[in-house]
Design a protein around this motif. Structure first.
Motif, PDB file in Angstrom:
ATOM      1  N   ASN A 194       0.689  -1.271   0.184  1.00 25.04           N
ATOM      2  CA  ASN A 194       0.141  -0.030   0.129  1.00 25.04           C
ATOM      3  C   ASN A 194       0.838   1.343   0.089  1.00 25.04           C
ATOM      4  O   ASN A 194       0.288   2.289  -0.069  1.00 25.04           O
ATOM      5  CB  ASN A 194      -0.930  -0.144   1.122  1.00 25.04           C
ATOM      6  CG  ASN A 194      -0.127   0.275   2.414  1.00 25.04           C
ATOM      7  OD1 ASN A 194       1.058   0.049   2.552  1.00 25.04           O
ATOM      8  ND2 ASN A 194      -1.113   0.309   3.646  1.00 25.04           N
ATOM      9  N   ALA A 195       2.011   1.161   0.136  1.00 22.79           N
ATOM     10  CA  ALA A 195       3.108   2.415   0.154  1.00 22.79           C
ATOM     11  C   ALA A 195       2.791   3.513  -0.962  1.00 22.79           C
ATOM     12  O   ALA A 195       2.535   4.528  -0.723  1.00 22.79           O
ATOM     13  CB  ALA A 195       4.408   2.116   0.210  1.00 22.79           C
ATOM     14  N   ASP A 224       0.622   8.489  -2.582  1.00 23.58           N
ATOM     15  CA  ASP A 224      -0.328   9.328  -3.695  1.00 23.58           C
ATOM     16  C   ASP A 224      -1.255  10.081  -3.076  1.00 23.58           C
ATOM     17  O   ASP A 224      -1.472  11.355  -3.039  1.00 23.58           O
ATOM     18  CB  ASP A 224      -0.985   8.564  -4.840  1.00 23.58           C
ATOM     19  CG  ASP A 224       0.174   8.036  -5.599  1.00 23.58           C
ATOM     20  OD1 ASP A 224       1.370   8.451  -5.815  1.00 23.58           O
ATOM     21  OD2 ASP A 224      -0.026   6.980  -6.284  1.00 23.58           O
ATOM     22  N   ASP A 225      -2.066   9.605  -2.042  1.00 26.95           N
ATOM     23  CA  ASP A 225      -3.025  10.079  -1.242  1.00 26.95           C
ATOM     24  C   ASP A 225      -2.606  11.101  -0.381  1.00 26.95           C
ATOM     25  O   ASP A 225      -2.989  12.122  -0.433  1.00 26.95           O
ATOM     26  CB  ASP A 225      -3.604   9.039  -0.463  1.00 26.95           C
ATOM     27  CG  ASP A 225      -5.067   9.340   0.003  1.00 26.95           C
ATOM     28  OD1 ASP A 225      -5.747  10.707  -0.653  1.00 26.95           O
ATOM     29  OD2 ASP A 225      -5.809   8.675   0.774  1.00 26.95           O
ATOM     30  N   ILE A 243      -1.292  17.552   0.507  1.00 26.65           N
ATOM     31  CA  ILE A 243      -0.253  18.597   1.013  1.00 26.65           C
ATOM     32  C   ILE A 243      -0.660  19.833   0.200  1.00 26.65           C
ATOM     33  O   ILE A 243      -0.237  19.812  -0.859  1.00 26.65           O
ATOM     34  CB  ILE A 243       0.962  17.991   0.950  1.00 26.65           C
ATOM     35  CG1 ILE A 243       1.317  16.703   1.960  1.00 26.65           C
ATOM     36  CG2 ILE A 243       2.118  19.218   1.504  1.00 26.65           C
ATOM     37  CD1 ILE A 243       2.557  16.293   1.867  1.00 26.65           C
ATOM     38  N   ARG A 244      -0.546  20.704   0.946  1.00 21.36           N
ATOM     39  CA  ARG A 244      -0.673  22.110   0.426  1.00 21.36           C
ATOM     40  C   ARG A 244       0.531  23.057   0.826  1.00 21.36           C
ATOM     41  O   ARG A 244       1.047  22.858   1.785  1.00 21.36           O
ATOM     42  CB  ARG A 244      -2.063  22.916   0.908  1.00 21.36           C
ATOM     43  CG  ARG A 244      -3.357  22.170   0.502  1.00 21.36           C
ATOM     44  CD  ARG A 244      -3.576  22.162  -0.930  1.00 21.36           C
ATOM     45  NE  ARG A 244      -4.555  21.295  -1.378  1.00 21.36           N
ATOM     46  CZ  ARG A 244      -4.549  20.236  -2.065  1.00 21.36           C
ATOM     47  NH1 ARG A 244      -3.474  19.887  -2.416  1.00 21.36           N
ATOM     48  NH2 ARG A 244      -5.833  19.574  -2.348  1.00 21.36           N
ATOM     49  N   LEU A 267       8.180   5.495   2.351  1.00 19.65           N
ATOM     50  CA  LEU A 267       7.042   6.365   2.299  1.00 19.65           C
ATOM     51  C   LEU A 267       7.329   7.443   3.219  1.00 19.65           C
ATOM     52  O   LEU A 267       7.239   8.569   2.807  1.00 19.65           O
ATOM     53  CB  LEU A 267       6.078   5.541   2.505  1.00 19.65           C
ATOM     54  CG  LEU A 267       4.695   6.524   2.855  1.00 19.65           C
ATOM     55  CD1 LEU A 267       4.171   7.387   1.798  1.00 19.65           C
ATOM     56  CD2 LEU A 267       3.592   5.527   3.364  1.00 19.65           C
ATOM     57  N   LEU A 268       7.945   7.048   4.408  1.00 15.75           N
ATOM     58  CA  LEU A 268       7.989   8.221   5.425  1.00 15.75           C
ATOM     59  C   LEU A 268       8.951   9.117   5.145  1.00 15.75           C
ATOM     60  O   LEU A 268       9.102  10.337   5.203  1.00 15.75           O
ATOM     61  CB  LEU A 268       8.133   7.497   6.803  1.00 15.75           C
ATOM     62  CG  LEU A 268       7.007   6.572   7.467  1.00 15.75           C
ATOM     63  CD1 LEU A 268       7.388   5.823   8.635  1.00 15.75           C
ATOM     64  CD2 LEU A 268       5.636   7.362   7.797  1.00 15.75           C
ATOM     65  N   ILE A 269      10.001   8.604   4.491  1.00 13.50           N
ATOM     66  CA  ILE A 269      11.129   9.552   4.029  1.00 13.50           C
ATOM     67  C   ILE A 269      11.062  10.395   2.853  1.00 13.50           C
ATOM     68  O   ILE A 269      11.090  11.447   2.915  1.00 13.50           O
ATOM     69  CB  ILE A 269      12.530   8.575   3.621  1.00 13.50           C
ATOM     70  CG1 ILE A 269      13.032   7.864   4.962  1.00 13.50           C
ATOM     71  CG2 ILE A 269      13.564   9.271   2.939  1.00 13.50           C
ATOM     72  CD1 ILE A 269      14.042   6.768   4.585  1.00 13.50           C
ATOM     73  N   SER A 270       9.965   9.651   2.076  1.00 12.55           N
ATOM     74  CA  SER A 270       9.533  10.451   0.862  1.00 12.55           C
ATOM     75  C   SER A 270       8.640  11.652   1.314  1.00 12.55           C
ATOM     76  O   SER A 270       8.886  12.882   0.779  1.00 12.55           O
ATOM     77  CB  SER A 270       8.735   9.573  -0.131  1.00 12.55           C
ATOM     78  OG  SER A 270       8.124  10.510  -1.044  1.00 12.55           O
TER      79      SER A 270
END
Length: 107
Positions: A46-47, A52-53, A58-59, A82-85
């Motif tokens: 699911n990463a 993407d979600d 994020i604004r 994912l957390l690093i991204s």
């Protein structure tokens, strides 16, 4: 005997429905912050969709991304990626990511 079969069938059907439903994240957004809750797994499965979600929400005005990890039961290298991204995305706008309430698997 017939009623116990009906009850058992309902339990099995409910369990199968639970398995087919993806874990749903919840988002709360304020003028300067996003809070994500309800994450159960961050894995290769699911990463990509989680990334993407989250990125779509994020604004530029968001300074903080709080990720509540209190329900996480599985975390693999793709989840860490994912957390690093997400950290990199927030750093690009001088923001930060905070990991909140990590479970032992996250720590």
């Amino acid at each position: 005997m017939a009623s116990s079969r009906v009850v058992l069938r309902e339990i099995i059907n409910r369990s199968l429905n639970d398995l087919s439903q993806p874990d749903l994240m919840e988002f709360e957004s304020t003028s300067d912050r996003i809070v994500i809750t309800g994450i159960k797994e961050l894995t290769a499965t699911n990463a990509g969709s989680v990334k993407d979600d989250v990125r779509s929400r994020i604004r530029p005005e968001h300074e903080v991304l709080d990720i509540d990890m209190s329900e996480v039961r599985i975390l693999d290298s793709s989840g860490l990626g994912l957390l690093i991204s997400l950290h990199k995305v927030m750093c690009q706008q001088n923001g930060l990511v905070r990991i909140k309430n990590p479970t032992p698997i996250v720590e």
